[in-house]
Design an enzyme around this catalytic site. Structure first.
Site, PDB file in Angstrom:
ATOM      1  N   GLY A  11      47.623  33.628  39.542  1.00 12.89           N
ATOM      2  CA  GLY A  11      46.732  34.690  38.494  1.00 12.89           C
ATOM      3  C   GLY A  11      47.685  34.997  37.288  1.00 12.89           C
ATOM      4  N   ARG A  13      47.723  34.323  34.217  1.00  8.47           N
ATOM      5  CA  ARG A  13      47.097  34.891  32.981  1.00  8.47           C
ATOM      6  C   ARG A  13      46.244  36.008  32.730  1.00  8.47           C
ATOM      7  NH1 ARG A  13      44.433  28.758  31.019  1.00  8.47           N
ATOM      8  NH2 ARG A  13      46.261  28.254  29.935  1.00  8.47           N
ATOM      9  N   VAL A  16      47.807  41.564  35.653  1.00 13.20           N
ATOM     10  CA  VAL A  16      48.935  41.894  36.526  1.00 13.20           C
ATOM     11  C   VAL A  16      49.877  40.715  36.771  1.00 13.20           C
ATOM     12  CG1 VAL A  16      49.193  42.227  38.809  1.00 13.20           C
ATOM     13  CG2 VAL A  16      47.436  43.286  37.859  1.00 13.20           C
ATOM     14  N   GLY A  17      49.218  39.304  36.856  1.00 14.09           N
ATOM     15  CA  GLY A  17      50.040  38.006  36.736  1.00 14.09           C
ATOM     16  C   GLY A  17      50.918  38.225  35.633  1.00 14.09           C
ATOM     17  N   GLY A 107      45.741  44.608  46.011  1.00 10.09           N
ATOM     18  CA  GLY A 107      44.582  45.237  46.423  1.00 10.09           C
ATOM     19  C   GLY A 107      44.052  46.206  45.359  1.00 10.09           C
ATOM     20  N   SER A 108      43.471  47.313  45.753  1.00 15.68           N
ATOM     21  CA  SER A 108      42.911  48.406  44.626  1.00 15.68           C
ATOM     22  C   SER A 108      42.731  49.913  45.579  1.00 15.68           C
ATOM     23  CB  SER A 108      41.960  47.735  44.311  1.00 15.68           C
ATOM     24  OG  SER A 108      41.028  48.798  43.391  1.00 15.68           O
ATOM     25  N   SER A 109      42.781  50.735  44.608  1.00 17.49           N
ATOM     26  CA  SER A 109      42.461  51.976  45.251  1.00 17.49           C
ATOM     27  C   SER A 109      41.000  52.158  45.606  1.00 17.49           C
ATOM     28  CB  SER A 109      42.777  53.154  44.372  1.00 17.49           C
ATOM     29  OG  SER A 109      42.119  52.997  43.261  1.00 17.49           O
ATOM     30  N   CYS A 110      40.134  51.372  45.260  1.00 23.46           N
ATOM     31  CA  CYS A 110      38.768  51.422  45.534  1.00 23.46           C
ATOM     32  C   CYS A 110      38.576  50.963  47.204  1.00 23.46           C
ATOM     33  CB  CYS A 110      37.732  50.725  44.847  1.00 23.46           C
ATOM     34  SG  CYS A 110      37.932  48.940  44.766  1.00 23.46           S
ATOM     35  N   TYR A 137      33.823  44.054  46.435  1.00 24.13           N
ATOM     36  CA  TYR A 137      34.967  44.031  46.184  1.00 24.13           C
ATOM     37  C   TYR A 137      35.980  44.585  47.176  1.00 24.13           C
ATOM     38  CZ  TYR A 137      39.140  44.308  42.974  1.00 24.13           C
ATOM     39  OH  TYR A 137      40.364  44.379  42.628  1.00 24.13           O
ATOM     40  N   LYS A 141      38.729  43.093  49.440  1.00 27.26           N
ATOM     41  CA  LYS A 141      40.445  43.400  49.387  1.00 27.26           C
ATOM     42  C   LYS A 141      40.935  43.974  50.826  1.00 27.26           C
ATOM     43  CE  LYS A 141      41.594  42.207  45.137  1.00 27.26           C
ATOM     44  NZ  LYS A 141      42.511  41.271  45.182  1.00 27.26           N
ATOM     45  N   HIS A 180      37.130  47.546  32.164  1.00 27.83           N
ATOM     46  CA  HIS A 180      37.279  48.871  32.916  1.00 27.83           C
ATOM     47  C   HIS A 180      37.121  49.982  31.911  1.00 27.83           C
ATOM     48  CE1 HIS A 180      38.986  46.477  36.099  1.00 27.83           C
ATOM     49  NE2 HIS A 180      38.609  47.204  36.734  1.00 27.83           N
ATOM     50  N   TRP A 203      30.133  56.102  29.187  1.00 25.22           N
ATOM     51  CA  TRP A 203      29.210  56.058  30.465  1.00 25.22           C
ATOM     52  C   TRP A 203      29.345  57.172  31.263  1.00 25.22           C
ATOM     53  CZ3 TRP A 203      30.115  50.362  32.069  1.00 25.22           C
ATOM     54  CH2 TRP A 203      29.529  49.592  31.059  1.00 25.22           C
TER      55      TRP A 203
HETATM   56  O1  GFB Z   1      36.813  51.663  35.042  1.00 28.51           O
HETATM   57  P1  GFB Z   1      35.660  51.905  35.555  1.00 28.51           P
HETATM   58  O2  GFB Z   1      34.644  50.628  35.214  1.00 28.51           O
HETATM   59  O3  GFB Z   1      35.735  51.819  37.112  1.00 28.51           O
HETATM   60  O4  GFB Z   1      34.627  53.123  35.349  1.00 28.51           O
HETATM   61  P2  GFB Z   1      35.796  52.578  38.599  1.00 28.51           P
HETATM   62  C1  GFB Z   1      35.438  54.333  35.558  1.00 28.51           C
HETATM   63  C2  GFB Z   1      34.763  55.615  35.134  1.00 28.51           C
HETATM   64  O5  GFB Z   1      34.700  55.526  33.681  1.00 28.51           O
HETATM   65  C3  GFB Z   1      33.332  55.463  35.439  1.00 28.51           C
HETATM   66  C4  GFB Z   1      33.189  55.633  33.303  1.00 28.51           C
HETATM   67  O6  GFB Z   1      32.643  56.929  35.723  1.00 28.51           O
HETATM   68  C5  GFB Z   1      32.395  55.043  34.207  1.00 28.51           C
HETATM   69  O7  GFB Z   1      31.303  55.396  34.316  1.00 28.51           O
HETATM   70  N1  GFB Z   1      33.163  55.163  32.087  1.00 28.51           N
HETATM   71  C6  GFB Z   1      32.925  55.685  30.713  1.00 28.51           C
HETATM   72  C7  GFB Z   1      33.145  53.789  31.817  1.00 28.51           C
HETATM   73  N2  GFB Z   1      32.531  54.632  29.606  1.00 28.51           N
HETATM   74  C8  GFB Z   1      32.869  53.778  30.444  1.00 28.51           C
HETATM   75  C9  GFB Z   1      32.787  52.592  29.724  1.00 28.51           C
HETATM   76  O8  GFB Z   1      32.565  52.059  28.525  1.00 28.51           O
HETATM   77  N3  GFB Z   1      33.170  51.228  30.319  1.00 28.51           N
HETATM   78  C10 GFB Z   1      33.237  51.315  31.932  1.00 28.51           C
HETATM   79  N4  GFB Z   1      33.623  50.483  32.697  1.00 28.51           N
HETATM   80  N5  GFB Z   1      33.399  52.620  32.449  1.00 28.51           N
HETATM   81  C11 GFB Z   1      36.418  50.238  39.450  1.00 28.51           C
HETATM   82  C12 GFB Z   1      35.932  49.415  40.403  1.00 28.51           C
HETATM   83  O9  GFB Z   1      35.910  51.505  39.692  1.00 28.51           O
HETATM   84  O10 GFB Z   1      37.692  50.368  39.479  1.00 28.51           O
HETATM   85  C13 GFB Z   1      36.542  48.201  40.650  1.00 28.51           C
HETATM   86  O11 GFB Z   1      34.619  49.084  40.102  1.00 28.51           O
HETATM   87  C14 GFB Z   1      38.199  48.595  40.818  1.00 28.51           C
HETATM   88  O12 GFB Z   1      36.308  47.693  42.117  1.00 28.51           O
HETATM   89  C15 GFB Z   1      38.611  49.382  39.620  1.00 28.51           C
HETATM   90  O13 GFB Z   1      38.645  49.089  41.884  1.00 28.51           O
HETATM   91  C16 GFB Z   1      39.955  49.655  39.595  1.00 28.51           C
HETATM   92  O14 GFB Z   1      37.215  53.184  38.456  1.00 28.51           O
HETATM   93  O15 GFB Z   1      34.615  53.516  38.732  1.00 28.51           O
END
Ligand code: GFB
Length: 318
Positions: A11, A13, A16-17, A107-110, A137, A141, A180, A203
């Protein structure tokens, strides 16, 4: 660890990789092995077996994974569980068969239950139900770390699992449907600034708390574990403190220079309310994160400007 060890960064590219390749290279490791997806599809068991039979790998960093933010996780659960399980079973099994000296799995904290006590200790794993938005996911993990434990027990391998909190840094994904929160907000704030918008859509409610670790800190922790005498177990990797999404968005606006107002879209999912890691296990061994969030975010914004926006699109000097 021998500086000429053949180290496979699966991984390379990804965020993390690529951080691992930078970190290992800077430490003088001169035999880092990488494969693009076109050359080696890690979901293809025969191809993975062939690669390990032919390539004499000493150490593996298993950083290849299908990853994404809350929207991608909740809308494409089959892709997340299938691809991650396939990569893990193929690479972990082949690494065992070819007697690698160490494998570090990411892995991941989730993986931890949705409503477990905070900060989250490694032993809270599998104590109660998962957060639904990323259950597929998380299950994949959890399977990966359980495979590492099972292979260690049955075959005496040295497979160690690291569970990082939410990551950010260079080479992140800025696609708004799969990214994210931190890269998404950097991009949104940057584009809102260029358009002169009065508001920035965020969001959810803004109240969930998240912890953010710079990917260079994770690479440093992984190199630390590789060079240590630790040969099994699960280790949380984080900074030990968190902030609300509202506070994160305010920090992004400060870094990017967007001066409008935040507008929260409560129709979008919040996900888990909090997932702050207890990092005392790894800290007790002598490793600690060192990159402060605002400093790391500034560097990440520069990377965004370099990678994703040409000079005339941005009108901003990187
Ligand atoms: O980072 P995120 O997508 O993942 O979202 P999780 C974190 C928080 O940010 C949530 C809010 O409460 C989202 O609703 N948020 C606000 C947004 N604006 C935005 C935006 O524009 N985009 C995104 N993406 N979020 C992930 C897991 O969870 O974390 C994976 O789904 C993985 O499995 C990763 O573990 C590290 O922290 O909620």
């Amino acid at each position: 660890m021998n500086k000429h060890a053949r180290i496979f960064v699966a991984g390379h590219r990804g965020m993390v990789g690529s951080a691992l390749v930078r970190r290992l290279g800077a430490a003088g490791y001169d035999n880092i092995v990488t494969r693009t997806k076109a050359r080696l599809d890690l979901t293809d068991q025969q191809a993975v077996n062939r690669f390990f039979e032919e390539d004499q790998i000493d150490v593996v960093f298993l950083a290849a994974a299908r990853v994404g933010g809350i929207l991608a996780n909740s809308t494409m659960p089959a892709s997340f569980i299938y691809e991650n399980l396939a990569i893990e079973t193929n690479v972990i099994h082949a690494a065992c068969r070819s007697n690698v000296s160490k494998l570090v799995f990411f892995g991941s904290s989730c993986i931890y239950p949705k409503s477990c006590p905070q900060p989250i200790r490694e032993e809270y794993l599998l104590q109660s139900a998962l957060e639904p938005t990323n259950e597929a996911y998380a299950i994949a993990k959890i399977a990966g770390l359980k495979m590492c434990e099972a292979y260690n027990r049955q075959y005496g391998t040295h497979f160690v699992s690291l569970m990082p909190t939410n990551l950010y840094g260079p080479n992140d994904n800025y696609d708004l449907t799969s990214s994210h929160v931190l890269p998404a907000l950097i991009r949104k704030a940057h584009e809102a600034k260029l358009r002169g918008d009065a508001t920035l859509p965020v969001w959810g409610t803004g109240s969930p708390r998240r912890e953010f670790l710079h990917v260079d800190d994770l690479a440093d922790a992984a190199a630390f574990v590789m060079e240590s005498s630790v040969n099994d177990g699960v280790f949380n990797v984080g900074v030990g403190h968190d902030l609300t999404i509202r506070e994160l968005a305010q920090m992004v606006c400060r870094v990017v220079g967007f001066e409008g107002a935040l507008v929260f879209d409560a129709a979008k999912p919040d996900g888990t309310p909090r997932k702050l890691l207890d990092v005392s296990k790894l800290e007790g061994m002598g490793w600690k994160a060192s990159i402060a969030l605002e400093e790391g975010m500034r560097a990440t914004y520069r990377d965004f400007l370099d990678r994703c926006a040409s000079a005339q699109e941005t009108g901003v000097a990187a």
